[in-house]
Design an enzyme around this catalytic site. Structure first.
Site: not given
Ligand code: GLC
Ligand code: GLC
Length: 817
Positions: A486-488, A503
């Site tokens: 989950n990049d967020c 990021q």
């Protein structure tokens, strides 16, 4: 409401109304030259890299949304009336309209006042050019005198620079018009050794290369001055905005047809052979002559098109299924497989939601994409793996992205996404399971693209595993770094400054925040590594990874299990996330999927418990949301996930990529009905009926469908380029239908709806065609009573590849029960 229909026999989606809720697009090209094309001929083309080698312009975020494309205009020279046969950009009401999107081609057919036109757009295999093949037919009782205009706008190669650096760019545009071919050669005089060309099969009545001359001052593409007047200006662009437009006069008798072909191409010349004559500033055009001669002839264009069709028949033929469910059949047999090939080619770079200038090839994304296409083109999967691993860092970590043109890690985004390296193990293992090509492990691959740093790929995998072990946090769970899958979920970011990247901004030293997701992924990667190490006879590694996996499992039960589901993470304060203790973000989908895929809880019943919690808290009729309750405000310590309004994207949207993990997990615990039910909820073909809500294309998966907290629950965004494609393909073919490549052969273990009588499949595996018939006389959803191979029962359900090697076809009967 529908805007078209599936033509499964032709393997096409047929759009019958041009004003779809969003542009419904397709892709042209399969190797180096690519294009995006919408159902109204919008879109753009590029060579290899959508940012650095953009051939034509496209303006994102425009109004109307889809502006710029491969436009054609027809003009009735008797009345002066003109129209776009693709509806856009003139938006003239057509008497008939149809767009057929197929694999690597699009055909737009329409009719107005008895003039029928049908244009087929495609890229021939192995070529750096696209063909627009138009057939014009006069269905009137009397003859017509028509003008046909083509129109594209050239991009000055670097799409980012082209859209921003006007002080320079308005002065550098250069063209040549020779033998009625329009050449775009901006910057060719200096460091570029490539140019574009735009040609037509017919003698021209005129041409245009200056945008404002073609359109007229203050006018748009909907009513170009040249088309209105019927007179081209025949002028050559110097600077400003170079375009390409041909003008062809076509007179058609009653009932007469004519073909007109346009070619847009890209060509490179060797640095020392750029000019002809040498020393001049004139492009050396030798290398495009053959292509022009060839493809401007209808029979050769037809031949190239048929080859493209055959190529796709071959690719898709590697796996074909016949189940009782039509939506499943068409997605598996045609569209899902096709989308997997597109994601392989594009990664996340160019779609109608990805501008082509933002992102390169993602490390974790590309490794996962492999799952969906490896059976179609294993040799290119091999190449992709080697490219990816050559960007790997010496410490086992990974550049989060690399640029496809340079194949170098992207420094702007950097590294520190702590799940990245584990995906390489999964990717390589998937490749070997499919191909049986163990030699890839011995392949010498650089680290950080540094000459001299070569080590066998096997060493890269070992370092990937070690990377996690070197980064454990206070609970002995893996540290999350900048983010995991989950990049967020940015637990070390703490960004309070607008415009900072979630990021790449890191304000904490990252020694506390941990990820249960990475823990699950790590166990899974260790199990894959165990299989590889065993085969290589590396007992030390076998022992290391079995122990590491067992220890990590223990840690998960201690710190990562919440009683009814797996927890998500620990934040920088050491507080748990994804637990009943939280008021928001109590339960997340990702750890439920990945931990069960890694085998956790399958024996002790916790997997079923976790899946029941998913059903209770996260499932909606439109798919499974990412977490609940949604974050109602921005939390500094959580990052981007809480930046989204509730129900969108990672903040409790239906992030489709994760849904197949739950399908796979349900299949693992034997609940075929549940697995298939989830499969149907996000299957785009099923959602075709609600296109006005879903909005995106009904033939491909979208990254996200708005969750239940969103005012637009059920509305999709970010179609095409998403890990959703590969994972759904894996979920339906390998877990639900249960045809699973393993290191030793094909394992067949379906988890299907109990109501099914069975299904059949044709699967090409390591050069052998398996004709598989599954029957389900007792109507179970899991369990194999017996497997017969060419009429002989085998022990278990694994068909060993070595036993079948060399057989052309093998008949497999599987009886469930
Ligand atoms: C996007 C990214 C992918 C990431 C996912 C969840 O799809 O491409 O890498 O895992 O979002 O944040
Ligand atoms: C954004 C997107 C996310 C994606 C990421 C890639 O954060 O919301 O889905 O993974 O960008 O960098």
């Amino acid at each position: 409401m529908k805007y078209g229909y599936f033509d499964d026999t032709a393997r096409e989606y047929v759009i019958t109304q041009p004003d779809t809720p969003l542009p419904w697009i397709n892709y042209l090209g399969s190797e180096a030259y690519f294009g995006l094309i919408s159902n109204t001929a919008g879109g753009y083309s590029f060579y290899k890299d959508a940012r650095l080698r953009r051939l034509t312009r496209y303006r994102y975020n425009n109004s109307p949304l889809d502006m710029g494309g491969r436009y054609l205009y027809l003009r009735d020279n008797t009345t002066g009336k003109f129209w776009s046969p693709s509806w856009m950009p003139t938006r003239t009401q057509l008497d008939e309209y149809e767009c057929r999107h197929g694999q690597g081609y699009t055909v737009i057919t329409s009719k107005l006042n008895g003039i029928k036109s049908s244009t087929r757009y495609f890229v021939p295999l192995g070529e750096s050019l696209e063909i627009w093949q138009m057939t014009l037919t006069n269905e009137n009782a009397s003859s017509v005198d028509l003008s046909l205009f083509s129109a594209i706008e050239f991009c000055l190669w670097d799409a980012n620079d082209d859209a921003t650096n006007f002080q320079r760019n308005y002065s550098i545009g250069q063209m040549e018009i020779v033998d009625e071919v329009i050449y775009h050669k901006t910057e060719y005089r200096e460091r570029r050794d490539h140019f574009a060309y735009f040609a037509c099969s017919e003698n021209l009545a005129g041409f245009d290369t200056i945008r404002e001359d073609f359109l007229g001052q203050y006018r748009g593409w909907n009513e170009p001055q040249v088309v209105v007047s019927g007179e081209s200006t025949n002028t050559e662009a110097h600077g400003w905005q170079p375009i390409g437009s041909h003008h062809v006069k076509v007179s058609l008798k009653a009932g007469e047809s004519k073909q007109v072909i346009f070619i847009l191409g890209y060509q490179e010349n060797p640095k020392d052979d750029k000019f002809d004559p040498p020393g001049s500033q004139v492009i050396n055009k030798q290398r495009v002559k053959a292509a022009l001669e060839n493809y401007l002839k209808a029979e050769n264009a037809d031949k190239a098109f048929n080859e493209l069709r055959d190529y796709w028949t071959m690719l898709l033929g590697k796996m074909q299924v016949t189940t009782p469910d039509e939506d499943t059949n068409r997605m598996v047999n045609i569209w899902n497989a096709y989308q997997c090939m597109v994601t392989f080619n594009m990664s996340r770079s160019a779609s109608y939601f990805e501008s082509g200038i933002g992102r390169g090839m993602g490390f974790r994304d590309s490794n996962q994409d492999l799952l969906g296409f490896v059976h179609m083109i294993p040799e290119r999967a091999r190449e992709r793996i080697l490219d990816l691993s050559a960007t790997q860092l010496k410490n086992g970590g990974a550049f989060h992205q690399y640029q496809p043109l340079t194949k170098r890690g992207n420094n702007d985004v950097g590294s520190g996404f702590n799940d990245d390296p584990a995906w390489l193990v999964l990717g390589v293992s998937a490749y070997i399971k499919e191909s049986g090509d163990w030699s890839i492990l011995d392949e010498l691959v650089q680290y950080e693209n540094e000459p001299g740093s070569e080590k066998p790929l096997y060493d890269h995998l070992q370092r990937s595993i070690q990377y996690t072990l070197d980064r454990l946090g206070p609970n002995q769970l893996p540290l999350i770094g900048r983010a995991d899958w989950n990049d967020c979920l940015n637990l070390n970011c703490f960004s309070d400054t607008p415009g900072q990247s979630f990021q790449t901004t890191t304000n904490k030293d990252g020694t506390v925040a941990e990820s249960v997701f990475i823990a699950g992924l790590f166990v899974l990667a260790c199990k894959e590594m165990e299989g590889l190490a065993k085969y290589c006879g590396d007992n030390d590694e076998v022992e290391k990874v079995t122990q590491a996996a067992a220890e990590m499992e223990k840690i998960v039960w201690k710190a990562g299990w919440d009683g009814d589901w797996f927890r998500r993470a620990y934040d920088d304060y050491g507080h748990v996330l994804g637990s009943k203790e939280n008021t928001e973000g109590q339960i997340f989908i990702e750890p439920q999927g990945i931990c069960i895929m890694a085998g956790l809880g399958v024996e002790n019943g916790n997997a079923v418990k976790a899946l029941d919690s998913v059903a209770e808290h996260l499932a909606t009729p439109h798919g499974i949301v990412l977490q609940q309750p949604a974050f109602s405000q921005y939390y500094l310590h959580l990052g981007e996930i809480s930046s989204y309004p509730p129900g969108y994207k990672e903040n409790a949207g239906i992030f489709c990529h994760t849904n197949p993990w739950i399908m796979i997990a349900e299949a693992i615990v034997g609940r075929g009905d549940k697995a298939f039910d989830y499969y149907k909820r996000i299957n785009p073909s099923v959602r075709e009926e609600i296109s006005e809500l879903h909005k995106c294309e009904p033939y491909v998966y979208a990254q996200m469908i708005a969750g239940k907290d969103a005012p637009t629950h059920g509305e999709a965004k970010n179609s095409w380029l998403s890990g959703t494609a590969a994972w759904n393909y894996a979920a339906i073919t390998q877990s639900i239908l249960g045809i699973q490549p393993t290191l030793d052969g094909l394992e067949i273990s379906p988890s299907i709806p109990a109501g099914w009588d069975g299904f059949t499949a044709i699967r090409n595996y390591r050069g052998v065609t398996y004709n598989i018939t599954v029957t389900n006389p007792k109507h179970v959803s899991k369990g194999v009573e017996k497997v017969l191979v060419n009429g002989k029962q085998i022990g278990g359900s694994l068909i060993r590849a070595d036993a079948q090697a060399g057989s052309g076809e093998v008949n497999v009967e599987v009886v469930m029960g």
